[in-house]
Write a protein that holds these residues in place. Structure first.
Motif, PDB file in Angstrom:
ATOM      1  N   GLN A 130      -5.203 -22.669   0.509  1.00 50.96           N
ATOM      2  CA  GLN A 130      -3.887 -23.006   1.056  1.00 50.96           C
ATOM      3  C   GLN A 130      -3.358 -24.302   0.423  1.00 50.96           C
ATOM      4  OE1 GLN A 130      -4.964 -22.980   5.279  1.00 50.96           O
ATOM      5  NE2 GLN A 130      -3.394 -21.421   5.584  1.00 50.96           N
ATOM      6  N   ILE A 131      -4.229 -25.294   0.370  1.00 52.73           N
ATOM      7  CA  ILE A 131      -3.813 -26.591  -0.183  1.00 52.73           C
ATOM      8  C   ILE A 131      -3.492 -26.464  -1.664  1.00 52.73           C
ATOM      9  CG2 ILE A 131      -4.650 -28.922  -0.701  1.00 52.73           C
ATOM     10  CD1 ILE A 131      -6.209 -28.794   1.935  1.00 52.73           C
ATOM     11  N   ASN A 132      -4.353 -25.727  -2.373  1.00 46.47           N
ATOM     12  CA  ASN A 132      -4.085 -25.501  -3.797  1.00 46.47           C
ATOM     13  C   ASN A 132      -2.709 -24.896  -4.019  1.00 46.47           C
ATOM     14  OD1 ASN A 132      -5.957 -26.338  -5.733  1.00 46.47           O
ATOM     15  ND2 ASN A 132      -7.374 -24.717  -5.240  1.00 46.47           N
ATOM     16  N   ALA A 133      -2.430 -23.879  -3.207  1.00 44.68           N
ATOM     17  CA  ALA A 133      -1.143 -23.179  -3.359  1.00 44.68           C
ATOM     18  C   ALA A 133       0.018 -24.127  -3.111  1.00 44.68           C
ATOM     19  CB  ALA A 133      -1.096 -21.989  -2.399  1.00 44.68           C
ATOM     20  N   ARG A 134      -0.089 -24.944  -2.074  1.00 50.02           N
ATOM     21  CA  ARG A 134       0.996 -25.862  -1.732  1.00 50.02           C
ATOM     22  C   ARG A 134       1.169 -26.928  -2.810  1.00 50.02           C
ATOM     23  NH1 ARG A 134      -0.032 -28.068   4.119  1.00 50.02           N
ATOM     24  NH2 ARG A 134       1.685 -29.418   3.422  1.00 50.02           N
ATOM     25  N   LEU A 135       0.067 -27.444  -3.323  1.00 45.97           N
ATOM     26  CA  LEU A 135       0.153 -28.484  -4.355  1.00 45.97           C
ATOM     27  C   LEU A 135       0.719 -27.930  -5.661  1.00 45.97           C
ATOM     28  CD1 LEU A 135      -3.183 -30.420  -3.710  1.00 45.97           C
ATOM     29  CD2 LEU A 135      -0.857 -31.321  -3.436  1.00 45.97           C
ATOM     30  N   GLU A 170       4.299 -27.847  -5.570  1.00 50.17           N
ATOM     31  CA  GLU A 170       4.931 -29.162  -5.745  1.00 50.17           C
ATOM     32  C   GLU A 170       5.131 -29.500  -7.231  1.00 50.17           C
ATOM     33  OE1 GLU A 170       6.137 -31.177  -3.582  1.00 50.17           O
ATOM     34  OE2 GLU A 170       5.363 -30.357  -1.694  1.00 50.17           O
ATOM     35  N   PHE A 171       4.208 -29.047  -8.087  1.00 54.41           N
ATOM     36  CA  PHE A 171       4.252 -29.443  -9.493  1.00 54.41           C
ATOM     37  C   PHE A 171       4.941 -28.422 -10.404  1.00 54.41           C
ATOM     38  CE2 PHE A 171       0.644 -31.956  -7.900  1.00 54.41           C
ATOM     39  CZ  PHE A 171       1.054 -33.222  -8.294  1.00 54.41           C
ATOM     40  N   VAL A 207       2.723 -37.088  -7.074  1.00 50.37           N
ATOM     41  CA  VAL A 207       2.605 -36.741  -5.656  1.00 50.37           C
ATOM     42  C   VAL A 207       1.486 -37.582  -5.049  1.00 50.37           C
ATOM     43  CG1 VAL A 207       2.112 -34.916  -3.973  1.00 50.37           C
ATOM     44  CG2 VAL A 207       3.421 -34.398  -6.062  1.00 50.37           C
ATOM     45  N   PHE A 208       1.796 -38.342  -4.007  1.00 52.21           N
ATOM     46  CA  PHE A 208       0.813 -39.180  -3.319  1.00 52.21           C
ATOM     47  C   PHE A 208       0.295 -38.459  -2.071  1.00 52.21           C
ATOM     48  CE2 PHE A 208       2.760 -42.263  -6.035  1.00 52.21           C
ATOM     49  CZ  PHE A 208       1.852 -43.284  -6.175  1.00 52.21           C
ATOM     50  N   TRP A 209      -1.049 -38.496  -1.957  1.00 56.35           N
ATOM     51  CA  TRP A 209      -1.687 -37.888  -0.776  1.00 56.35           C
ATOM     52  C   TRP A 209      -2.594 -38.928  -0.132  1.00 56.35           C
ATOM     53  CZ3 TRP A 209      -5.440 -33.040  -1.023  1.00 56.35           C
ATOM     54  CH2 TRP A 209      -5.870 -32.719   0.284  1.00 56.35           C
ATOM     55  N   TYR A 210      -2.084 -39.522   0.956  1.00 56.67           N
ATOM     56  CA  TYR A 210      -2.892 -40.462   1.740  1.00 56.67           C
ATOM     57  C   TYR A 210      -3.615 -39.687   2.840  1.00 56.67           C
ATOM     58  CZ  TYR A 210      -0.601 -44.424  -0.526  1.00 56.67           C
ATOM     59  OH  TYR A 210      -0.159 -45.333  -1.439  1.00 56.67           O
ATOM     60  N   ASP A 211      -4.919 -39.561   2.633  1.00 57.13           N
ATOM     61  CA  ASP A 211      -5.772 -38.824   3.593  1.00 57.13           C
ATOM     62  C   ASP A 211      -6.340 -39.854   4.565  1.00 57.13           C
ATOM     63  OD1 ASP A 211      -7.441 -37.123   4.942  1.00 57.13           O
ATOM     64  OD2 ASP A 211      -8.779 -36.690   3.253  1.00 57.13           O
ATOM     65  N   TYR A 255      10.345 -42.950  -5.965  1.00 59.08           N
ATOM     66  CA  TYR A 255      10.772 -41.838  -6.822  1.00 59.08           C
ATOM     67  C   TYR A 255       9.697 -40.742  -6.916  1.00 59.08           C
ATOM     68  CZ  TYR A 255       8.012 -44.091 -10.562  1.00 59.08           C
ATOM     69  OH  TYR A 255       7.007 -44.652 -11.303  1.00 59.08           O
ATOM     70  N   SER A 256       8.674 -40.832  -6.058  1.00 60.79           N
ATOM     71  CA  SER A 256       7.603 -39.823  -6.020  1.00 60.79           C
ATOM     72  C   SER A 256       7.681 -39.043  -4.704  1.00 60.79           C
ATOM     73  CB  SER A 256       6.238 -40.505  -6.139  1.00 60.79           C
ATOM     74  OG  SER A 256       6.162 -41.279  -7.321  1.00 60.79           O
ATOM     75  N   LYS A 257       6.695 -38.162  -4.492  1.00 64.96           N
ATOM     76  CA  LYS A 257       6.664 -37.377  -3.248  1.00 64.96           C
ATOM     77  C   LYS A 257       5.369 -37.648  -2.495  1.00 64.96           C
ATOM     78  CE  LYS A 257       8.374 -33.500  -2.530  1.00 64.96           C
ATOM     79  NZ  LYS A 257       8.712 -32.049  -2.409  1.00 64.96           N
ATOM     80  N   ARG A 258       5.420 -37.454  -1.204  1.00 66.95           N
ATOM     81  CA  ARG A 258       4.211 -37.560  -0.357  1.00 66.95           C
ATOM     82  C   ARG A 258       3.751 -36.155   0.037  1.00 66.95           C
ATOM     83  NH1 ARG A 258       3.622 -42.016   3.166  1.00 66.95           N
ATOM     84  NH2 ARG A 258       1.867 -40.852   4.029  1.00 66.95           N
ATOM     85  N   PHE A 259       2.424 -35.984   0.048  1.00 68.51           N
ATOM     86  CA  PHE A 259       1.835 -34.709   0.487  1.00 68.51           C
ATOM     87  C   PHE A 259       1.042 -34.955   1.764  1.00 68.51           C
ATOM     88  CE2 PHE A 259      -1.711 -31.672   0.615  1.00 68.51           C
ATOM     89  CZ  PHE A 259      -1.025 -30.469   0.510  1.00 68.51           C
ATOM     90  N   PHE A 260       1.251 -34.057   2.709  1.00 64.66           N
ATOM     91  CA  PHE A 260       0.538 -34.175   3.987  1.00 64.66           C
ATOM     92  C   PHE A 260      -0.278 -32.894   4.228  1.00 64.66           C
ATOM     93  CE2 PHE A 260       4.275 -36.813   4.293  1.00 64.66           C
ATOM     94  CZ  PHE A 260       3.798 -37.989   4.852  1.00 64.66           C
ATOM     95  N   ALA A 261      -1.579 -33.065   4.580  1.00 58.67           N
ATOM     96  CA  ALA A 261      -2.451 -31.911   4.917  1.00 58.67           C
ATOM     97  C   ALA A 261      -3.025 -32.138   6.316  1.00 58.67           C
ATOM     98  CB  ALA A 261      -3.585 -31.771   3.916  1.00 58.67           C
ATOM     99  N   ASP A 262      -2.667 -31.291   7.227  1.00 51.64           N
ATOM    100  CA  ASP A 262      -3.159 -31.349   8.619  1.00 51.64           C
ATOM    101  C   ASP A 262      -4.352 -30.409   8.735  1.00 51.64           C
ATOM    102  OD1 ASP A 262      -3.642 -31.165  11.284  1.00 51.64           O
ATOM    103  OD2 ASP A 262      -1.539 -30.869  11.862  1.00 51.64           O
TER     104      ASP A 262
END
Length: 834
Positions: free
Chosen positions: A8-13, A16-17, A25-29, A94-101
């Motif tokens: 799922q995460i792979n598909a979403r990321l 994004e690209f 894309v920034f992903w703060y876990d 100028y970048s994007k944030r990624f969120f994974a719940d």
């Protein structure tokens, strides 16, 4: 993390690209939930950059100066810093944030309802490990609720195969000591400790302000014990009894009877016994109140002590709960701790039969003595043998020394002395040798004229009662058609003369130097015996058992092919009994002899196309454990005589008290003028060397009565079947938490009906076990059907039952695990169903 979440995460990321324009894309876990999984992320059009709290300046330089071409996923296993402390804040603009719940992803994968998200979030730390989460997925929980989610996590930690709280508890109980348990520690680590104890309360009724595994185990064992004791539970244990006894009984039955867990059950039982000082707690309970309880091995010790005391008092009529001592022995020897106590119970059963014979009476006529010995008295010798076989196998026999002395005294003084006195009066009667077949006529009576190939197995010192045990063993073989007869050996009853009597002959003589000759030929070894045999049967041979016992199929066939008559000489009993250092092993040798001969017959029948066998012996023996006093030894003055412990052959009769004489000519049917002298008791002549306990050569029935087993083994396959059981109490509705049912063993055990052990318990339509597990031993040989009825107690789990669902009583063959039958019932427990 589960593989599906990564997809799922792979598909979403990857989404994004997409496109030609460079993207960051920034992903703060925040909780580093995906720190282990990030290495498995596979991006089609981007690279992964691992951000550290102390490399923000370099990261900014790298992304904006060093590599301005590639797309990057910047992964940070920590929360996004505050704006004033975040040197990448302008890059983020100028970048994007990624969120994974993770909680949402898990729930989506599993199909968990949104209302349980708080449970997943509360224990999200549990799902931070990929392997642990995968084990949760592998449980394949079909229907999620709060309990199943918790149990699934507990099961993943314990590595159970199913989502079952009982399996979790079994795993926990199987791990080391109660005070230092790795699973309990893991539950604490993942904030599941309180949930575990709540489930223990819900399922097992264990309530404790400061719960511990030790107290939980005490509750399980005390509750289990309370329901199998017929009297009142001791006061000190009452507070530990759970109100959910049905669930505990079912659980403990499964634990105790499981091949995987029974050893651990024994360890926990010993632990609880020591913790609660059960021996002292139970000291005021009556043995009959403990008869059906097998929670602790110390209960067996209490009942064993009661049986021993009753036997020492010769109180053979004593009973527990209307069961005789012999029945108590049978009940307890089939219970859980029989692996450690079974030998003691078997010994006590044999002792009981010996003590009963303390009132032994011997008939007056020789014919009646013979008949009584063949039908019942031989069992006294057999029980004496069985007693010592088990007694010698105990790790510590000191507690039973008094019982051993009683058994020895009854056997020697009440039985042997009475029997031998009248036997020896009868054996001297003129027509005594016409009362039953004689060993000296063996060949003419059993072999002469036979057309099919016959194997004669001569087992040295296989006395009648041991031969009868072989008969019983082979009678249970469906391919065996067997008959047992008795013959009277020569006197003196020793090897050389007995072996000669079993060969074909026209005459048997004893020379002046006491050498035994058959038709004038020596017969004291295998070759000379074969020479004699072949004079009467061209295709006859003699072989030693030891030479053929380990032969392969082709080798056995080579020995038997083309042969009409094969004499096999087996020497297990006499070989050990005749040596001073091994004579006390003679009863072990008897057991081995029975097994060896039965196995040889089956092997020859299967592999060498031979189906007719005759088993007999050259002589029997007397064995008594206590050493003889010097006063029991008779001095011999004739230096030219042939002297043995149990006989003397000489030219002059010995006339002394306790000694009788018979003409050798009468024994051998010739004009031999020598005389055989023998004690009329179990006393011996005083000679040097050898042992004292094992003797033969004399005139007792134990020495002279030998078995003749005639066996024909059927060719090909014989249909056999297990002993079947059926429900006598045709119950249709269960209305009580405790139910007693009656079952009948349909047929008595025989050569075509095999003893079988069954497991019986109640199950639901989804195969949940809802009662304790009862074990039924269908091993009765009783021909009266009323004596093949068994009563079994069942206690049900404390839970709600739906009267509209299907429930069953199921029977399983313990050996194969196959379900034999199931009987439908309605569960209608008052106050419990809905």
């Amino acid at each position: 993390m589960a593989e599906l979440n990564l997809k799922q995460i792979n598909a979403r990321l990857n989404e994004e690209f997409r496109g030609e324009k460079r993207k960051l894309v920034f992903w703060y876990d925040d909780k580093a939930e995906f720190a282990e999984d990030i290495k498995d992320i596979e991006l089609d059009n981007a690279k992964v950059y691992f951000l550290q709290p102390d490399n923000q300046f370099y990261t900014k330089y790298f992304l904006e100066r060093k590599d301005k071409e590639n797309n990057y996923l910047i992964y940070a296993p920590f929360p996004k810093p505050d704006v004033r402390e975040n040197h990448l804040e302008d890059t983020l603009l100028y970048s994007k944030r990624f969120f994974a719940d993770r909680a949402s992803l898990l729930m989506a994968d599993l199909g968990v309802d949104e209302k349980y998200k708080n449970i997943i979030e509360k224990h999200i730390k549990f799902f931070a490990n990929k392997d642990r989460t995968q084990r949760f997925y592998d449980l394949e929980i079909e229907q999620f609720n709060e309990e199943n989610i918790i149990v699934g996590m507990l099961g993943s930690i314990c590595r159970t195969q199913t989502c079952s709280f009982e399996e979790v508890v079994r795993a926990v109980l199987s791990d080391g000591e109660c005070e230092e348990n790795k699973f309990i520690d893991a539950f604490k680590k993942y904030d599941l400790h309180s949930e575990f104890w709540k489930l223990c309360e819900r399922h097992f009724g264990y309530i404790d302000n400061t719960p511990s595994l030790t107290n939980f185990v005490l509750t399980l064992f005390v509750t289990y014990t309370a329901k199998s004791i017929t009297g009142e539970l001791p006061e000190s244990l009452k507070s530990m009894v759970s109100h959910k006894s049905g669930n505990i009984i079912t659980f403990m039955d499964n634990l105790k009877n499981s091949v995987l867990y029974k050893d651990r059950y024994n360890e926990l039982s010993e632990f609880v016994s020591n913790e609660l000082n059960i021996v002292k707690v139970f000291e005021n309970l009556l043995p009959e109140e403990l008869l059906y309880c097998d929670t602790f091995v110390c209960i067996d010790k209490i009942i064993i002590r009661w049986i021993k005391e009753r036997l020492l008092a010769e109180d053979t009529g004593a009973m527990l709960d209307n069961h005789s001592i012999k029945e108590v022995v049978s009940i307890r020897s089939k219970m859980h701790f029989s692996e450690s106590t079974g030998k003691i119970y078997h010994m006590l059963g044999s002792a009981y039969d010996i003590v009963v014979s303390a009132k032994y009476t011997c008939p007056d006529s020789f014919s009646d003595i013979l008949e009584k010995y063949k039908t019942s008295d031989y069992k006294i010798d057999q029980n004496y043998r069985h007693f010592y076989y088990d007694y010698d196998g105990l790790d510590d026999s000191e507690d039973f020394e008094g019982l051993r002395e009683l058994v020895e005294n009854i056997y020697a003084n009440e039985y042997l002395d009475k029997l031998l006195q009248k036997w020896n009066s009868g054996i001297l009667e003129e027509n005594a040798y016409g009362k039953l077949p004689l060993q000296i006529d063996f060949y003419d009576s059993n072999i002469g004229g036979l057309k099919d190939r016959t194997v004669v197995i001569i087992s040295d010192a296989l006395r009648y009662e041991v031969g009868h045990e072989l008969y019983t063993t082979l009678a249970d073989d469906p391919k065996s058609n067997i008959r047992i007869d008795t013959s009277l050996s020569v006197l003196p009853s020793y090897t050389r003369l007995g072996m000669a009597a079993l060969l074909p002959h026209k005459s048997i003589t004893m020379s002046d130097d006491y050498t035994v000759l058959v038709d004038g030929m020596s017969c004291d070894n295998l070759l000379t015996r074969q020479n004699i045999l072949q004079r009467y049967c061209d295709n006859g041979i003699c072989v030693q058992f030891d030479d053929i016992k380990n032969m392969k199929k082709s080798e056995l066939r080579d020995v038997f092919t083309g042969k009409q008559l094969v004499y096999v000489y087996h020497n297990q009993i006499d070989a050990r009994g005749d040596k001073a250092n091994t004579e006390d092993e003679v009863f072990v040798a008897c057991k081995e002899a029975v097994n060896e001969i039965a196995d040889l017959i089956r092997r020859i029948s299967s592999n060498a196309n031979t189906h007719h066998f005759i088993v007999t012996a050259d002589h029997g023996f007397i064995y008594k454990r206590d050493k003889l006093n010097e006063s029991d030894k008779i001095n011999v003055r004739d230096k030219n005589a042939f002297v043995n412990r149990r006989f003397i052959v000489s030219y002059e009769a010995i006339y002394e008290d306790g000694i009788e004489n018979v003409s050798m000519g009468r024994i051998l049917r010739n004009e031999d003028g020598k005389v055989v002298s023998f004690p009329i008791s179990s006393n011996v002549f005083k000679v040097s060397g050898g042992g004292q306990n094992f003797v033969h050569g004399g005139s007792s029935p134990q020495e002279m009565l030998i078995p003749v087993l005639n066996i024909k083994m059927e060719r090909g396959h014989i249909d056999t079947g297990n002993a079947q059981i059926a429900l006598v109490s045709m119950v249709q509705k269960i209305t009580s938490n405790v139910t007693v049912l009656e079952f009948i063993q349909s047929e008595a055990v025989s050569d075509t009906v095999k003893a079988t052990t069954y497991k019986l318990y109640f199950i639901s339509d989804d195969n949940e076990k809802i009662s304790n597990e009862a074990t039924l031993f269908a091993d009765s040989r009783e021909l009266d059907a009323r004596k093949r009825i068994f009563r079994m107690n069942f206690r049900f789990k404390d839970k709600k039952y739906d009267k509209n669902r299907n429930y069953y009583l199921a029977a399983y063959d313990e050996g194969s695990g196959e379900e034999i039958w199931r009987h439908h019932v309605v569960m209608d427990l008052v106050g419990e169903s809905f």
